[in-house]
Design a protein around this motif. Structure first.
Motif, PDB file in Angstrom:
ATOM      1  N   ALA A  25       0.834  -1.192   0.000  1.00 22.08           N
ATOM      2  CA  ALA A  25       0.000   0.000   0.000  1.00 22.08           C
ATOM      3  C   ALA A  25       0.875   1.249   0.000  1.00 22.08           C
ATOM      4  N   CYS A  26       0.438   2.247  -0.759  1.00 22.21           N
ATOM      5  CA  CYS A  26       1.110   3.540  -0.746  1.00 22.21           C
ATOM      6  C   CYS A  26       0.119   4.588  -1.231  1.00 22.21           C
ATOM      7  N   VAL A  27       0.422   5.818  -0.937  1.00 25.55           N
ATOM      8  CA  VAL A  27      -0.446   6.894  -1.417  1.00 25.55           C
ATOM      9  C   VAL A  27      -0.266   7.014  -2.928  1.00 25.55           C
ATOM     10  N   PRO A  28      -1.316   7.408  -3.641  1.00 25.32           N
ATOM     11  CA  PRO A  28      -1.265   7.428  -5.106  1.00 25.32           C
ATOM     12  C   PRO A  28      -0.097   8.212  -5.702  1.00 25.32           C
ATOM     13  N   GLU A  30       7.339   6.077  -7.521  1.00 23.62           N
ATOM     14  CA  GLU A  30       8.578   5.885  -6.772  1.00 23.62           C
ATOM     15  C   GLU A  30       8.647   4.482  -6.187  1.00 23.62           C
ATOM     16  N   LEU A  31       7.524   3.958  -5.713  1.00 25.76           N
ATOM     17  CA  LEU A  31       7.487   2.599  -5.172  1.00 25.76           C
ATOM     18  C   LEU A  31       7.825   1.590  -6.263  1.00 25.76           C
ATOM     19  N   TYR A  64      14.396  -1.578  -8.850  1.00 26.07           N
ATOM     20  CA  TYR A  64      15.801  -1.505  -8.450  1.00 26.07           C
ATOM     21  C   TYR A  64      16.160  -2.692  -7.566  1.00 26.07           C
ATOM     22  N   LEU A  65      15.306  -3.004  -6.595  1.00 28.66           N
ATOM     23  CA  LEU A  65      15.529  -4.150  -5.720  1.00 28.66           C
ATOM     24  C   LEU A  65      15.562  -5.439  -6.531  1.00 28.66           C
TER      25      LEU A  65
END
Length: 86
Positions: free
Chosen positions: A3-6, A11-12, A18-19
């Motif tokens: 979950a993240c803000v829109p 960036e997520l 990258y990971l």
């Protein structure tokens, strides 16, 4: 699912890519097999990169407060880990 803000979704996704790239590099080296070990090594490598970048920025006086906070948390965790080993 994470979950993240829109407005942080891009960036997520970049962070996840990258990971994934770092984990793939470690896995193709052939020395580490388990997913857990690959993930830990990738995390250590990325943290090392971040700390190096932070040290370079600190020398030039451009270290942001957020990066400084992350660096301090990583250093505290490493110190705690070292104390547990003693």
């Amino acid at each position: 699912m994470v979950a993240c803000v829109p407005d942080e979704e891009e960036e997520l996704m970049a962070s996840a890519q990258y990971l994934h790239q770092k984990m793939r590099e470690i896995r193709t080296s052939g020395r580490i097999i388990s997913n857990e070990h690959v993930a830990v090594m990738a995390a250590l490598n990325i943290t090392h990169e971040m700390l190096q970048a932070g040290a370079e920025q600190e020398e030039s006086g451009d270290l942001t407060p957020r990066l400084r906070s992350v660096r301090e948390k990583v250093e505290a965790a490493l110190n705690e880990s070292n104390q547990l080993e003693l």
